[in-house]
Scaffold this motif. Sequence first.
Motif, PDB file in Angstrom:
ATOM      1  N   ILE A  86       1.028  -0.857   0.000  1.00 16.05           N
ATOM      2  CA  ILE A  86       0.380  -0.080  -0.061  1.00 16.05           C
ATOM      3  C   ILE A  86       0.681   1.101  -0.153  1.00 16.05           C
ATOM      4  O   ILE A  86       0.892   2.021  -1.033  1.00 16.05           O
ATOM      5  N   ILE A  87       2.102   1.212   0.706  1.00 18.13           N
ATOM      6  CA  ILE A  87       2.997   2.114   0.906  1.00 18.13           C
ATOM      7  C   ILE A  87       3.803   2.524  -0.412  1.00 18.13           C
ATOM      8  O   ILE A  87       3.576   3.640  -1.143  1.00 18.13           O
ATOM      9  N   TRP A  88       4.126   0.916  -0.642  1.00 17.11           N
ATOM     10  CA  TRP A  88       5.268   1.685  -1.850  1.00 17.11           C
ATOM     11  C   TRP A  88       4.916   1.650  -3.507  1.00 17.11           C
ATOM     12  O   TRP A  88       5.488   2.201  -4.207  1.00 17.11           O
ATOM     13  N   GLY A  89       3.289   1.486  -3.339  1.00 15.38           N
ATOM     14  CA  GLY A  89       2.494   2.462  -4.499  1.00 15.38           C
ATOM     15  C   GLY A  89       2.315   3.729  -4.348  1.00 15.38           C
ATOM     16  O   GLY A  89       2.491   3.904  -5.945  1.00 15.38           O
ATOM     17  N   LEU A  90       2.152   4.089  -3.519  1.00 22.48           N
ATOM     18  CA  LEU A  90       3.150   5.266  -3.876  1.00 22.48           C
ATOM     19  C   LEU A  90       4.195   6.085  -4.495  1.00 22.48           C
ATOM     20  O   LEU A  90       4.152   7.029  -4.316  1.00 22.48           O
ATOM     21  N   VAL A  91       5.346   5.129  -3.276  1.00 18.30           N
ATOM     22  CA  VAL A  91       6.581   5.455  -3.638  1.00 18.30           C
ATOM     23  C   VAL A  91       6.729   5.421  -5.346  1.00 18.30           C
ATOM     24  O   VAL A  91       7.178   6.454  -5.885  1.00 18.30           O
ATOM     25  N   ASN A  92       6.538   4.503  -5.423  1.00 19.01           N
ATOM     26  CA  ASN A  92       6.930   4.550  -7.577  1.00 19.01           C
ATOM     27  C   ASN A  92       5.751   3.648  -7.739  1.00 19.01           C
ATOM     28  O   ASN A  92       6.026   2.939  -9.241  1.00 19.01           O
ATOM     29  N   SER A  93       4.766   3.724  -7.897  1.00 15.35           N
ATOM     30  CA  SER A  93       3.738   2.670  -8.192  1.00 15.35           C
ATOM     31  C   SER A  93       3.776   1.445  -8.410  1.00 15.35           C
ATOM     32  O   SER A  93       3.516   0.687  -9.369  1.00 15.35           O
ATOM     33  N   THR A  94       5.395   0.804  -7.677  1.00 16.83           N
ATOM     34  CA  THR A  94       4.861  -1.264  -7.715  1.00 16.83           C
ATOM     35  C   THR A  94       4.265  -1.646  -6.216  1.00 16.83           C
ATOM     36  O   THR A  94       4.213  -1.214  -5.594  1.00 16.83           O
ATOM     37  N   ARG A  95       4.608  -2.728  -6.337  1.00 17.46           N
ATOM     38  CA  ARG A  95       4.048  -3.603  -5.398  1.00 17.46           C
ATOM     39  C   ARG A  95       4.795  -4.903  -5.769  1.00 17.46           C
ATOM     40  O   ARG A  95       5.236  -5.228  -6.779  1.00 17.46           O
ATOM     41  N   PHE A  96       5.099  -5.944  -4.706  1.00 13.18           N
ATOM     42  CA  PHE A  96       5.942  -6.578  -4.309  1.00 13.18           C
ATOM     43  C   PHE A  96       5.577  -7.916  -4.177  1.00 13.18           C
ATOM     44  O   PHE A  96       4.319  -8.307  -4.236  1.00 13.18           O
ATOM     45  N   ASP A  97       5.824  -9.049  -4.505  1.00 19.18           N
ATOM     46  CA  ASP A  97       5.029 -10.693  -4.370  1.00 19.18           C
ATOM     47  C   ASP A  97       5.187 -11.099  -3.039  1.00 19.18           C
ATOM     48  O   ASP A  97       5.992 -10.224  -2.514  1.00 19.18           O
ATOM     49  N   TYR A  98       4.420 -11.560  -2.505  1.00 16.56           N
ATOM     50  CA  TYR A  98       4.357 -11.739  -0.733  1.00 16.56           C
ATOM     51  C   TYR A  98       5.356 -12.999  -0.709  1.00 16.56           C
ATOM     52  O   TYR A  98       5.540 -13.289   0.251  1.00 16.56           O
ATOM     53  N   GLU A  99       6.270 -13.428  -1.897  1.00 13.05           N
ATOM     54  CA  GLU A  99       7.298 -14.830  -2.088  1.00 13.05           C
ATOM     55  C   GLU A  99       8.251 -13.981  -2.468  1.00 13.05           C
ATOM     56  O   GLU A  99       9.231 -14.873  -2.248  1.00 13.05           O
ATOM     57  N   ASP A 100       8.383 -12.583  -1.878  1.00 14.84           N
ATOM     58  CA  ASP A 100      10.203 -11.718  -2.158  1.00 14.84           C
ATOM     59  C   ASP A 100      10.885 -12.360  -1.685  1.00 14.84           C
ATOM     60  O   ASP A 100      10.691 -11.340  -0.146  1.00 14.84           O
ATOM     61  N   ASP A 140      11.549   6.106   5.866  1.00 18.57           N
ATOM     62  CA  ASP A 140       9.909   6.514   7.068  1.00 18.57           C
ATOM     63  C   ASP A 140       9.800   6.095   5.897  1.00 18.57           C
ATOM     64  O   ASP A 140       8.287   5.633   7.272  1.00 18.57           O
ATOM     65  N   PHE A 141       8.651   5.683   5.417  1.00 20.29           N
ATOM     66  CA  PHE A 141       7.815   5.657   4.425  1.00 20.29           C
ATOM     67  C   PHE A 141       7.585   3.604   4.856  1.00 20.29           C
ATOM     68  O   PHE A 141       6.477   3.354   4.855  1.00 20.29           O
ATOM     69  N   PHE A 142       8.768   3.091   4.745  1.00 17.64           N
ATOM     70  CA  PHE A 142       8.867   1.438   4.787  1.00 17.64           C
ATOM     71  C   PHE A 142       8.649   1.498   5.705  1.00 17.64           C
ATOM     72  O   PHE A 142       7.949   0.325   6.012  1.00 17.64           O
ATOM     73  N   GLY A 156       4.787   1.253   6.631  1.00 18.11           N
ATOM     74  CA  GLY A 156       4.002   0.073   5.827  1.00 18.11           C
ATOM     75  C   GLY A 156       4.592  -0.996   6.297  1.00 18.11           C
ATOM     76  O   GLY A 156       3.605  -2.080   6.432  1.00 18.11           O
ATOM     77  N   SER A 157       5.421  -1.246   6.659  1.00 20.68           N
ATOM     78  CA  SER A 157       5.991  -2.345   6.798  1.00 20.68           C
ATOM     79  C   SER A 157       5.856  -2.751   9.027  1.00 20.68           C
ATOM     80  O   SER A 157       5.821  -3.646   9.235  1.00 20.68           O
ATOM     81  N   GLY A 158       5.473  -1.382   9.193  1.00 23.64           N
ATOM     82  CA  GLY A 158       5.857  -2.024  10.771  1.00 23.64           C
ATOM     83  C   GLY A 158       3.889  -1.848  11.356  1.00 23.64           C
ATOM     84  O   GLY A 158       3.818  -2.541  12.250  1.00 23.64           O
ATOM     85  N   THR A 159       4.165  -0.473  11.149  1.00 25.83           N
ATOM     86  CA  THR A 159       2.537   0.318  12.036  1.00 25.83           C
ATOM     87  C   THR A 159       1.800  -0.566  12.010  1.00 25.83           C
ATOM     88  O   THR A 159       1.038  -1.219  12.761  1.00 25.83           O
ATOM     89  N   MET A 160       1.063  -0.618  10.429  1.00 19.84           N
ATOM     90  CA  MET A 160       0.048  -0.726   9.952  1.00 19.84           C
ATOM     91  C   MET A 160      -0.024  -2.575  10.198  1.00 19.84           C
ATOM     92  O   MET A 160      -0.592  -3.267  10.812  1.00 19.84           O
ATOM     93  N   SER A 161       1.418  -3.270   9.683  1.00 17.31           N
ATOM     94  CA  SER A 161       1.301  -4.715   9.952  1.00 17.31           C
ATOM     95  C   SER A 161       1.193  -5.180  11.320  1.00 17.31           C
ATOM     96  O   SER A 161       0.568  -6.445  11.613  1.00 17.31           O
TER      97      SER A 161
END
Length: 487
Positions: free
Chosen positions: A180-194, A292-294, A297-302
């Motif tokens: 969700i956050i990274w989509g705002l950073v550069n319009s990309t998303r990660f695979d869940y198995e990355d 800060d974004f990272f 994204g991976s911290g407070t929400m998750s």
Amino acid sequence: MFIFIIVLFVFIVWLIKYNTGKIPGPWFLPLAGSAPFIMLYEPRMLSYPYRAMYKLSVKYGNVMKVGLGLQQWIILSGFKEIQEFSMSENSVSHLPSKTFDEIYSFDRPLGIIFPDGELWREQRKFGVKTLRQLGVGKSSLEDKMLEETKNMLQYMNNLINTKGSLVEMDAFFDLPCLNIIWGLVNSTRFDYEDEKLKEQIQMIDKFTMESAIGPLVAMRPLRYIPPFSFIYNNVKKNMDIFKGHMRNLVTKETALFEESEMKGYIDYFLSERNKDSSKNYEDEQLIVTLIDFFTGGSGTMSKTLAFGILYSTLHPHVAKQVYDEINNAGLDFVTLEDKPNLPYTEATVMEISRLASVLPIAPPRQTTGDITVGGFVIPKGSLVQMNLYAMHRNSEHWVEPHKFRPERFLDSEGKFKQDEWVQPFGYGKRKCLGENIARNNTFLMYANMIRSFEFSVSKSHPLPTTDPEGGLTIGPQKFSVIVEARN
């Protein structure tokens, strides 16, 4: 070796003490107590400072003075006190910390969260404007949240169909939330198995979830004393590697940048740099902003969502009531438009946020002028911490504060009611920029997980207690649950 341990113990006892005395100004702060062997009196101060300070606040009040090393701190633990402090122009300056800047940044405060003065004001203004341009507060961002939630549900289905119903949940939401956050950073998303990305998240967690970071930041001499020196070196090594990954990303995106095709925050930053040659738009400022974004994204929400599954498994009657409410509304998939019709679900998410308190202490401040709080004068130059963990458990406001009771956020007619004492993102002029994103995404992902799956305790993997682990941010202990798809 025995003599070394004794010397180390005496040194820490000397460093960590509670001070009494008079604060300059016309008023006294409540005394924070004193003890010659503070490590025996409150042994959790090093590992869990927010819990130790909460314990003390129960006895000494919402405004108290605590000695930490050679520094005296003012600790705020009630909403009204935090509100009074945070709304003052004299409260926005962060505490300078050479140790923190060495680890997190480039030996100076950068990014959006931690700088001060003109850099902070300009970057926060730029951040607010850019996030709006990227869809924050608009339906376009909700569409991305809904799509990511569907991807997450499909991933869970695939997981239980291929690997079995026992699923480790403490880190399950890291990648969905980061997307969700990274989509705002550069319009990309990660695979869940990355796997490479999972390693990067672990690098960040070694910093944000390290319980000794608070004492290391507050008491710089600790970084030279084992075992703190080992912790410092390990955390800094991982953060240096992570900063290298972010630098590579910035280099790559700079080479691909086209003014006519703005993909995300990085491109808007690069575009602004072409107009503004000041240091406010140098590479290192962008790198730390991405960190800060990272972490957001991976911290407070998750971690809030992970706590949500833990609480819901421990309290199956709550999960059932959430499911029944969604099901009775005839919803196969929950959107933000459905929120007004799901008061118990919204109340449950609010209760999860209250008890989780994944940001237990807001970034520390140093006052730039006198501030009156709770009838006491906090003088210019004071060091202040806002204990959100303590505020969310303050018995002056909350009935049975340690119990998981979503009903506390419902009125007599069963409608959802807000409570200003729940402030998981901080308060005032430096409140988290991504609050609305986090609130909406947490609601969507939690509601749809409960709508789609049933969670239960495994006999072979008993659940831990709800006691958190971590440091700057906190999360649940490792836990696995049985996950079964609903009809």
